[in-house]
Design an enzyme around this catalytic site. Sequence first.
Site, mmCIF file in Angstrom:
data_model
loop_
_atom_site.group_PDB
_atom_site.id
_atom_site.type_symbol
_atom_site.label_atom_id
_atom_site.label_comp_id
_atom_site.label_asym_id
_atom_site.label_seq_id
_atom_site.Cartn_x
_atom_site.Cartn_y
_atom_site.Cartn_z
ATOM 1 N N ASP A 1 43.647 27.737 41.726
ATOM 2 C CA ASP A 1 44.570 26.923 42.514
ATOM 3 C C ASP A 1 44.207 25.440 42.479
ATOM 4 O O ASP A 1 44.789 24.635 43.210
ATOM 5 C CB ASP A 1 44.654 27.427 43.960
ATOM 6 N N HIS B 1 52.721 62.168 25.730
ATOM 7 C CA HIS B 1 53.768 62.021 24.720
ATOM 8 C C HIS B 1 55.144 61.874 25.368
ATOM 9 O O HIS B 1 55.352 62.242 26.535
ATOM 10 C CB HIS B 1 53.762 63.223 23.774
ATOM 11 N N GLU C 1 47.139 70.569 23.702
ATOM 12 C CA GLU C 1 47.551 71.164 24.973
ATOM 13 C C GLU C 1 47.018 72.587 25.098
ATOM 14 O O GLU C 1 46.645 73.226 24.098
ATOM 15 C CB GLU C 1 49.082 71.134 25.075
ATOM 16 N N GLU D 1 34.485 23.659 42.200
ATOM 17 C CA GLU D 1 35.519 24.391 41.474
ATOM 18 C C GLU D 1 35.135 24.574 40.008
ATOM 19 O O GLU D 1 35.340 25.647 39.432
ATOM 20 C CB GLU D 1 36.845 23.646 41.590
ATOM 21 N N ASP E 1 38.596 32.797 46.815
ATOM 22 C CA ASP E 1 38.391 31.954 47.988
ATOM 23 C C ASP E 1 37.415 32.606 48.968
ATOM 24 O O ASP E 1 36.518 31.955 49.507
ATOM 25 C CB ASP E 1 39.739 31.697 48.663
ATOM 26 N N ASP F 1 37.281 29.808 42.246
ATOM 27 C CA ASP F 1 37.524 28.843 43.310
ATOM 28 C C ASP F 1 36.202 28.212 43.707
ATOM 29 O O ASP F 1 35.115 28.748 43.415
ATOM 30 C CB ASP F 1 38.158 29.535 44.519
#
Length: 481
Positions: A75, A285, A361, A50, A124, A9
């Site tokens: 914008d 998983h 695991e 801008e 902004d 912006d």
Amino acid sequence: MREFIVEADGGSRGNPGPAGYGAVVSDAATGETLRETAEYIGVATNNVAEYRGLLAGLHAARELDPAATVHVRMDSKLVIEQMSGRWKIKHPDMKPLAAQAARIFPPGRVTYEWMPRAQNKHADRLANGAMDAGARGEQWSESTSTAELDTAAGGAGRAEAVAPSGPPGDAAAGAARVRGALAQGRASAAADASGPDAARASAEPARDVPDGASASGGGETDADTRAARAGAEARAVQVDDDAGAATDPLTTKADTDARAAKAVASPGWAPADMGAPATFVLLRHGETPLTPQKRFSGSGGTDPSLSGTGREQAERAAALLARRGTIQAVVSSPLARTRETAGIVAARLGLDVSIDDGLRETDFGAWEGLTFAEVRERHPDDLNAWLASPDAEPTGGGESFAATATRLAATRDRLVAAHAGRTVLLVTHVTPIKTLVRLALGAPPESLFRMELSAASLSVVAYYADGNASVRLLNDTSHLR
């Protein structure tokens, strides 16, 4: 290939008048803010400011990863339409800026999207912060920016203090207190410095007005403190890979507090010059036949494959990751359920699967295949010891959580070194994922029992060159709904 979102912006208080820009670069996969930039540029028009914001955002994205793809959101209808090639660029001040923007990334790697002004608040606030700094004869500084914090609070830096509840040590509640305290501090400092009428002194930049026109409105105040994203909710107790919850779920603050949760970090934390982090996308998983039965299923049991539900879950995860397009490598635990999940995802992504034994695991010993209730009935003393100490092993010589953590820390360090600056999918299990998250947060071992981790869920941890880590996502199952 990584994908970034650039939101930019710019504005001019007078058009032409004192002008500044702001830009934000975020990770398209996680939404994590990676870079903020803003600058007071002296007297200029709204449209030039801008374009300067666009340039700054694209340069910041290129510094993070020159091979990335970028999606720009602004914008400014003028800038979006001109950079998309639908509108001609006639103004002599904007032609060279547009040409510079087009050269930062190769053609086809940048796309443009217009968005409503209300959705561009972060950039902004950065632009207004830069103009406020310029009015004081200063330059905007990233180390003192709270634009991201103010945007999340939704009050232009004037968020009210929150008195959250929750269990001791709850990250969302504690960070919400920080947010409220910072907001009160900024409001008090502004009132002391400028008096009751100071908030009406600045003018908001004009929006989408052709060069030479003018507009004005309300402005923002400058920021005082740097904030970093942090925090994850702990919603339920889950003890192992396919075993169920052992005690009642923990309650936490409402989702609004969780979204607003922030923690203060020192200025310059994760500075830009460290480059892109190694980012681990952690995929548990899919379901096996043991998962809905809530049975212990570690690395020492029957090594079950995915069920039909588990394969469908893996396909859904694969579809999401393919849409994001950020995964550069796939590494899997050696167990059948993870290799099958990884294979489904990798085939969709067009990647190979590497196997790493460190991602396996925990071995649950004699508890393999049993439910929590069956273990409590057969081995009550061993179970109580296991719940009380990370050094305790399951019955029959299984692996303790402390041993698992040592193994995972070594695996993490090796993979971080091998994949510096890349985004890697690690397909693994409940305990390894929870352990990596715990280590990244510096949380105690008992936090393993305070994290929910569903089948085929996604979590994300990023590792920086200075050794810091950032937990960006935990237990995301949105792709399964």
